[in-house]
Motif scaffolding. Structure first.
Motif, short mmCIF file in Angstrom:
data_model
loop_
_atom_site.label_atom_id
_atom_site.label_comp_id
_atom_site.label_asym_id
_atom_site.label_seq_id
_atom_site.Cartn_x
_atom_site.Cartn_y
_atom_site.Cartn_z
N PRO A 188 46.07 18.96 -67.45
CA PRO A 188 45.26 20.61 -65.90
C PRO A 188 46.66 20.60 -65.49
N ARG A 189 47.39 21.93 -65.27
CA ARG A 189 48.46 22.41 -65.04
C ARG A 189 47.87 23.18 -63.08
N SER A 190 47.25 23.52 -63.48
CA SER A 190 46.94 24.86 -62.23
C SER A 190 47.27 23.97 -60.72
N PRO A 191 47.18 23.78 -59.51
CA PRO A 191 47.25 23.58 -58.26
C PRO A 191 45.66 23.16 -58.38
N LYS A 192 44.88 24.28 -58.48
CA LYS A 192 43.03 24.11 -57.87
C LYS A 192 42.88 23.00 -58.65
N GLU A 193 42.76 23.12 -60.01
CA GLU A 193 42.67 21.70 -60.76
C GLU A 193 43.46 20.68 -60.94
N LYS A 194 44.16 20.58 -59.81
CA LYS A 194 44.93 19.46 -59.47
C LYS A 194 44.50 18.65 -58.38
N ALA A 195 43.95 20.08 -57.48
CA ALA A 195 43.29 19.47 -56.22
C ALA A 195 41.82 19.08 -56.31
N MET A 196 41.86 19.63 -57.04
CA MET A 196 40.20 18.84 -57.02
C MET A 196 39.56 17.47 -58.12
N GLN A 197 41.02 17.32 -59.51
CA GLN A 197 40.63 16.14 -59.73
C GLN A 197 40.71 14.85 -59.03
N ARG A 198 41.89 15.67 -57.75
CA ARG A 198 42.31 14.19 -57.38
C ARG A 198 41.86 14.02 -55.67
N ALA A 199 40.67 15.41 -55.64
CA ALA A 199 39.73 15.79 -54.78
C ALA A 199 38.24 14.12 -55.29
N LEU A 200 38.17 14.47 -56.38
CA LEU A 200 36.93 14.05 -56.80
C LEU A 200 37.51 12.54 -56.75
N ILE A 201 38.30 11.80 -56.69
CA ILE A 201 38.88 10.44 -56.18
C ILE A 201 37.96 10.16 -55.30
N GLN A 202 38.75 11.11 -54.70
CA GLN A 202 38.13 11.07 -52.77
C GLN A 202 37.03 11.59 -51.74
N TYR A 203 35.86 11.17 -52.66
CA TYR A 203 34.79 12.63 -52.34
C TYR A 203 33.99 12.00 -50.96
N ARG A 204 34.28 11.18 -50.75
CA ARG A 204 34.08 11.23 -49.29
C ARG A 204 34.45 11.35 -48.17
N ASP A 205 35.29 11.59 -48.51
CA ASP A 205 36.45 12.38 -46.94
C ASP A 205 35.77 13.55 -47.45
N PRO A 206 34.88 14.00 -45.83
CA PRO A 206 34.43 15.50 -45.77
C PRO A 206 35.49 16.82 -46.49
N GLU B 255 36.33 13.86 -67.17
CA GLU B 255 37.05 12.60 -67.05
C GLU B 255 37.77 12.94 -65.62
N ALA B 256 37.65 13.44 -65.13
CA ALA B 256 37.82 13.07 -63.83
C ALA B 256 36.28 12.56 -62.81
N VAL B 257 35.63 13.35 -62.81
CA VAL B 257 33.66 12.96 -62.84
C VAL B 257 33.73 11.91 -63.08
N GLU B 258 33.63 11.42 -64.40
CA GLU B 258 33.47 9.65 -64.23
C GLU B 258 34.30 8.81 -63.73
N LEU B 259 35.73 8.86 -63.37
CA LEU B 259 36.60 8.64 -62.35
C LEU B 259 35.78 7.91 -60.92
N ALA B 260 35.22 9.43 -60.09
CA ALA B 260 34.30 9.35 -59.41
C ALA B 260 33.52 8.46 -59.30
N GLU B 261 32.41 8.42 -60.40
CA GLU B 261 31.52 7.85 -60.63
C GLU B 261 31.94 6.09 -60.53
N TYR B 262 32.81 6.10 -61.34
CA TYR B 262 33.33 4.70 -61.08
C TYR B 262 33.65 4.41 -59.87
N VAL B 263 34.73 5.02 -59.49
CA VAL B 263 34.92 4.21 -57.63
C VAL B 263 33.54 4.50 -56.73
N ARG B 264 32.35 5.47 -57.13
CA ARG B 264 31.20 5.01 -56.29
C ARG B 264 30.89 4.38 -56.70
N ASP B 265 30.20 3.51 -58.16
CA ASP B 265 29.78 2.98 -58.17
C ASP B 265 30.40 1.02 -58.20
#
Length: 659
Positions: free
Chosen positions: A549-567, A501-511
């Protein structure tokens, strides 16, 4: 501004009023701002109107017992609030990192209130002023009144009423309850005999009264997450002033008894509350620090309503202010606006006219004021109820009256709107009025997510509803010849959101061509359905299992997907895409989120290749990037025009300051 315009904060200010004793002392975790956007100001001014002598101790040093004695011993009681925000939300981010600023403190300085301020203040008062009745209230007390999951300690804590050892807890907005309590005390009634006031919770020893519905105990909700979810859903359903029942929850040998919520304020009562004798500023003692930042956000804003029938799962308003919207009269709001224009600081701009939701001005339907809000259905989710009364005409007339005031240049609507309610209206009059007069180049709305799985848990309308609003908004602005944008608030890591679902949101951000600089990461705050889901893994409405989603790593990945343009997010995004089996989004095509990283390549030129094939792919990628830029331009065709109403934005964490 003279100190005499404020309630006293020290013995010298008491002497200026000719007082040698107070009836009530209000202790607050915020700096003292005498403005109706702050709960402590409303309660103290109400008590003043009723003839009580009231003083304020703001942000006392909790390490110094004498800080709680500066106003002496009050005749009737000490009132305590942690402030306009829960102190733990105020202090910590979703990652549990300490915030560097506190906008409710002078100069924005952090660290002037303790963690769990209500508990600390209450315990200190009982040490400093023994045998003085202690009454707690405000957001922190209201949302933590039952046994509750605490995100920051990752455990179920008992009721804040018992941890604070207070005599009484006022939940909700508190105006009616505090006046009834104050009059009881004035008439000589013991605090221990005030047990049946609406909108209050009291400590209870022995068997619960017959009128009480017993909910799962502290021991049960600690032992079983299923019991926790069932108990929370019982609490949630009973937070209605018309049909809500008395609730009892055992905590070992003692317990807590919650009376039904207070009745909504009438329009006349709302007018009276917001027209009390407020100084409408911070106390002059804060001038050396440059004042209090929180005032800036509300100084020239108008509160038109409270309560919200939107009932988003992650919002605590339903548990605090309630689902029945209460509105002020247009005349009262206009009078307040006229007073604002007389301020030497007024520059001609009214910054907001709204509440929790700007375009909610009254109860969702006539039935709510007779039988309360429905226990098993929502007003707007999954689609608007047939009984929902959606008519913005009165709000439009109010905004027009405000625009016509001689000193007013512009009236903004900034507190957010429910776009599904706008679409449910029978015409586009409000949208036209909004786009023509009340937007400063951008309008903030909160789709939060696009995945139906997540939106179902959030209690938010589906993606098609939001897409339709985007189109309507775009067409309206094109018709008006305006270039105005939408600011969509997005949330990561909400219960129900897997990496898919996080990837789905990232694709929406892209589009949509959105480039969010910040993302709201879900915070499990007390008193919300979403927090119950986070802790139990169950949706309390249906008892269905919910992925969390509980682990800090997964939460960080979900957040990063929305901001995928940030190097800086490249590694997290790449890992998330592979874990979600979406490596197809790593490449050079126009639909890819990131480019593949050639071994040894730096982040500045991710995946660039000097070979002929690499150059061809790089050219395609540049063309795709150029095409994306074209999409952002307004008026490049209907489809591109719709997308063009987005711009590079900052999507941040906005916490509603509920009194």
């Amino acid at each position: 501004m003279s100190k005499q315009e404020f309630l006293p904060m020290c013995k010298a200010e008491m002497a200026e009023r000719g007082w040698d004793e107070l009836d009530f002392i209000m202790i607050t975790g915020d700096a003292y701002i005498d403005h109706p956007s702050f709960g402590a100001a409303i309660i103290t001014r109400l008590l003043e109107r009723e003839g009580f002598k009231v003083g304020v101790i703001a942000q006392p040093d909790w390490k110094d017992i004498d800080a709680f004695r500066v106003l002496g011993r009050p005749r009737l009681a000490v009132l305590i609030t942690g402030g306009n925000l829960d102190s733990m939300v105020n202090h910590y981010t979703a990652a549990k990192k300490r915030r560097s600023q506190d906008v409710y403190a002078p100069g924005g300085k952090s660290g002037l209130r303790p963690d769990r301020a209500t508990i600390v203040y209450s315990n200190k008062v009982q040490e400093a002023l023994p045998e003085v009745p202690v009454i707690i209230g405000g957001v922190e007390a209201s949302l933590r009144r039952f046994a509750h999951y605490d995100y920051w300690s990752d455990q179920v804590r008992r009721s804040i009423l018992l941890d604070s050892q207070a005599d009484l807890l006022v939940f909700g907005m508190g105006e009616k309850a505090i006046i009834e309590i104050a009059n009881c005390l004035r008439n000589g009634k013991s605090i221990h005999h005030i047990t049946d006031v609406r909108g209050t919770m009291v400590p209870w020893r022995g068997e619960p009264p017959e009128r009480a519905q017993v909910i799962p105990s502290l021991a049960e909700v600690k032992e079983s997450k299923k019991s926790y979810a069932e108990g929370f859903w019982q609490q949630y359903r009973e937070q209605d002033p018309y049909r809500g029942r008395t609730l009892y929850q055992a905590h070992g040998r003692e317990g807590v008894l919650q009376n039904p919520p207070a009745l909504p304020l009438t329009e006349k009562e709302m007018d009276e509350v917001y027209e009390l004798n407020y100084a409408r500023s911070y106390h002059p003692v804060y001038e050396p620090e440059g004042g209090v930042p929180a005032l800036k956000e509300v100084e020239f804003s108008l509160t038109s309503s409270r309560g919200c029938h939107g009932s988003c799962s992650f919002c605590a308003l339903a548990f605090h202010q309630g689902r029945i919207v209460q509105g002020r009269s247009a005349d009262s709001i206009v009078r307040e606006a006229e007073d604002l224009t007389k301020s030497s600081h007024f520059k001609g701009y009214i910054h907001d006219v709204g509440g929790p939701t700007a375009n909610f001005r009254r109860a969702a339907c006539k039935g709510q004021l007779k039988r309360g809000a429905c226990a098993h259905r929502q007003c707007l989710f999954p689609e608007p109820c047939p009984e929902l009364d959606v008519d913005h005409s009165e709000y439009i007339r109010l905004l027009r009256r405000l625009r016509q005031l001689p000193e007013v240049k512009k009236v903004f609507v900034r507190s957010g709107i429910r776009f599904d309610a706008v679409l449910a209206d029978k015409n586009n009059d409000f949208l036209r009025e909004l786009c023509t007069y009340h937007i400063s180049g951008q309008l903030k709305v909160a789709p939060e997510h696009v995945s139906p799985t997540v939106l179902k848990r959030m209690g938010k309308p589906g993606r098609k509803v939001y897409d339709r609003f985007v189109e309507e908004y775009g067409r309206m602005n094109q018709k008006l010849g305006k270039k105005q944008y939408l600011v969509p608030y997005l949330m990561s890591s909400h219960p129900g959101s897997t990496l898919k679902e996080a990837v789905e949101l990232a694709e929406y951000v892209r589009d949509m061509g959105v480039n969010p600089e910040q993302v709201q990461d879900f915070i499990p705050t007390p008193g919300t359905l979403s927090t119950c889901m986070y802790y139990t893994g169950l949706d309390p409405r249906t008892m269905e299992q919910v992925y969390v989603p509980r682990s800090p790593k997964e939460k960080a990945m979900q957040r990063a997907l929305i901001q995928y343009r940030d190097p800086k997010n490249y590694d997290l995004v790449a890992e998330a895409l592979r874990l979600a089996h979406r490596a197809d989004l790593i490449g050079f095509g126009p639909k890819c989120l990131i480019r593949p990283r050639k071994h040894g390549a730096g982040t500045k030129h991710e995946g660039r290749d000097s070979t002929h094939e690499g150059r061809r792919k790089n050219n395609e990628a540049r063309s795709a990037k150029s095409g994306t830029k074209d999409v952002k331009n307004v008026g490049r065709g209907a489809k591109q025009g719709t997308k063009g109403f987005f711009k590079s934005i900052s999507v941040g964490l906005e916490i509603q300051s509920a009194n």
